[in-house]
Design a protein around this motif. Sequence first.
Motif, PDB file in Angstrom:
ATOM      1  N   LYS A  38       0.826  -1.210   0.000  1.00 36.52           N
ATOM      2  CA  LYS A  38       0.000   0.000   0.000  1.00 36.52           C
ATOM      3  C   LYS A  38       0.867   1.270   0.000  1.00 36.52           C
ATOM      4  CE  LYS A  38      -4.163  -2.006   2.040  1.00 36.52           C
ATOM      5  NZ  LYS A  38      -3.760  -3.396   1.783  1.00 36.52           N
ATOM      6  N   ARG A  39       1.864   1.269  -0.871  1.00 35.12           N
ATOM      7  CA  ARG A  39       2.748   2.414  -1.039  1.00 35.12           C
ATOM      8  C   ARG A  39       2.514   3.059  -2.400  1.00 35.12           C
ATOM      9  NH1 ARG A  39       4.583   3.987   3.807  1.00 35.12           N
ATOM     10  NH2 ARG A  39       4.572   2.106   5.096  1.00 35.12           N
TER      11      ARG A  39
ATOM     12  N   GLY B 170      12.709  -3.026   5.349  1.00 35.83           N
ATOM     13  CA  GLY B 170      13.163  -4.412   5.212  1.00 35.83           C
ATOM     14  C   GLY B 170      12.404  -5.156   4.123  1.00 35.83           C
ATOM     15  N   ALA B 171      11.083  -4.956   4.070  1.00 33.48           N
ATOM     16  CA  ALA B 171      10.261  -5.632   3.068  1.00 33.48           C
ATOM     17  C   ALA B 171      10.635  -5.188   1.654  1.00 33.48           C
ATOM     18  CB  ALA B 171       8.783  -5.349   3.335  1.00 33.48           C
TER      19      ALA B 171
ATOM     20  N   ALA C 256      -0.191 -27.408   1.480  1.00 34.39           N
ATOM     21  CA  ALA C 256       0.073 -26.292   2.401  1.00 34.39           C
ATOM     22  C   ALA C 256      -1.230 -25.522   2.597  1.00 34.39           C
ATOM     23  CB  ALA C 256       1.171 -25.391   1.849  1.00 34.39           C
ATOM     24  N   PRO C 257      -2.177 -26.095   3.341  1.00 37.86           N
ATOM     25  CA  PRO C 257      -3.517 -25.505   3.455  1.00 37.86           C
ATOM     26  C   PRO C 257      -3.557 -24.091   4.011  1.00 37.86           C
ATOM     27  CG  PRO C 257      -3.171 -27.222   5.111  1.00 37.86           C
ATOM     28  CD  PRO C 257      -2.040 -27.320   4.144  1.00 37.86           C
ATOM     29  N   ASN C 258      -2.588 -23.730   4.845  1.00 37.01           N
ATOM     30  CA  ASN C 258      -2.585 -22.386   5.423  1.00 37.01           C
ATOM     31  C   ASN C 258      -2.042 -21.330   4.474  1.00 37.01           C
ATOM     32  OD1 ASN C 258      -3.593 -23.307   7.903  1.00 37.01           O
ATOM     33  ND2 ASN C 258      -1.548 -23.842   8.616  1.00 37.01           N
ATOM     34  N   VAL C 259      -1.410 -21.786   3.390  1.00 34.10           N
ATOM     35  CA  VAL C 259      -0.809 -20.862   2.429  1.00 34.10           C
ATOM     36  C   VAL C 259      -1.538 -20.898   1.100  1.00 34.10           C
ATOM     37  CG1 VAL C 259       1.289 -20.326   1.115  1.00 34.10           C
ATOM     38  CG2 VAL C 259       1.461 -21.007   3.513  1.00 34.10           C
TER      39      VAL C 259
ATOM     40  N   ARG D  45      -1.093 -13.965   0.940  1.00 29.60           N
ATOM     41  CA  ARG D  45      -1.997 -14.239   2.061  1.00 29.60           C
ATOM     42  C   ARG D  45      -1.698 -13.277   3.216  1.00 29.60           C
ATOM     43  NH1 ARG D  45      -5.652 -17.998   3.577  1.00 29.60           N
ATOM     44  NH2 ARG D  45      -5.470 -18.905   1.498  1.00 29.60           N
ATOM     45  N   TYR D  46      -0.426 -12.990   3.441  1.00 31.99           N
ATOM     46  CA  TYR D  46      -0.043 -12.070   4.521  1.00 31.99           C
ATOM     47  C   TYR D  46      -0.608 -10.677   4.273  1.00 31.99           C
ATOM     48  CZ  TYR D  46       2.860  -9.302   7.663  1.00 31.99           C
ATOM     49  OH  TYR D  46       3.281  -8.439   8.638  1.00 31.99           O
ATOM     50  N   TYR D  47      -0.564 -10.242   3.010  1.00 33.84           N
ATOM     51  CA  TYR D  47      -1.048  -8.903   2.681  1.00 33.84           C
ATOM     52  C   TYR D  47      -2.519  -8.884   2.288  1.00 33.84           C
ATOM     53  CZ  TYR D  47       3.705  -7.143   2.941  1.00 33.84           C
ATOM     54  OH  TYR D  47       4.957  -6.779   3.386  1.00 33.84           O
ATOM     55  N   GLY D  48      -3.162 -10.042   2.286  1.00 33.17           N
ATOM     56  CA  GLY D  48      -4.598 -10.103   2.050  1.00 33.17           C
ATOM     57  C   GLY D  48      -5.026  -9.760   0.640  1.00 33.17           C
TER      58      GLY D  48
END
Length: 264
Positions: A46-47, A108-109, A162-165, A227-230
């Motif tokens: 979101k930059r 860092g990202a 990898a169900p969570n990813v 997934r982390y950033y939705g």
Amino acid sequence: MKQRVITIIIAALIFIPLLLLGGAWFNALVILMGLVAMSEVLRMKKRLLISPEAIISFLAILVMLLPSSVLDFLPDTFSTSGVFYFLILCLLVYTVFSKNRFSFDDAGALTLGALYLGKGFSYMMDARSESLAMVLYALFIVWITDSGAYLIGRQIGKNKLAPNVSPNKTWEGSIGGTVSAVVLLAIYLHLFPAVQQGYSFVSMLGLTLIFSIGGQLGDLVESALKRYYGVKDSGNILPGHGGIFDRFDSSLIVLPLMHFAGLF
């Protein structure tokens, strides 16, 4: 589906001729893809693409992608890695002046994004410089693994990889994709033995297996990022297919692995 097919056709009409031409034409395309992929990381963060952090990030990935000779006008103390590090220092200094709008974590990202995408796409140019057969070997590994995993997983996939990813991926599909890549690339290696670069045929099959697994890990790395950033896709430059990062996520690990193995 119609939109996906149209996108594939248009992308192929651009990518394939430049891939065949190689040289500066292909390098220019890869550099452009790297910049677009970096913009997708910025958007996930979101930059704004015209913000100071974005401009520094674009310069950082350009340093990774452009020939080192471009920096010849600088003093000898400024190598490619030196200029890249200087730009990272600029990102860190900007955290001081942004009034907490831009944090150390943000820096860092973006640093990791520029390094990951920059080196990955630069290895694509290196592979093409080695030979057309070499870069096609990398791309075929990715395409065959991806297609095989999708088709086989759709038919017999039951156990989640990898169900969570990435909930839709299965162990059956993953194994099927890798087996498909090894079998079909065995034919390719027989037709183009120069790709082996001194390795035996059997050793190359073993490397192909490793590269195929690596490509799937690259896919999962980007899935975890999204997934982390939705977000569903990294971008929308390829309607029906997402962004450049989406399309080349596997290549960003396959190509470095090939380089580390000494193939180019």
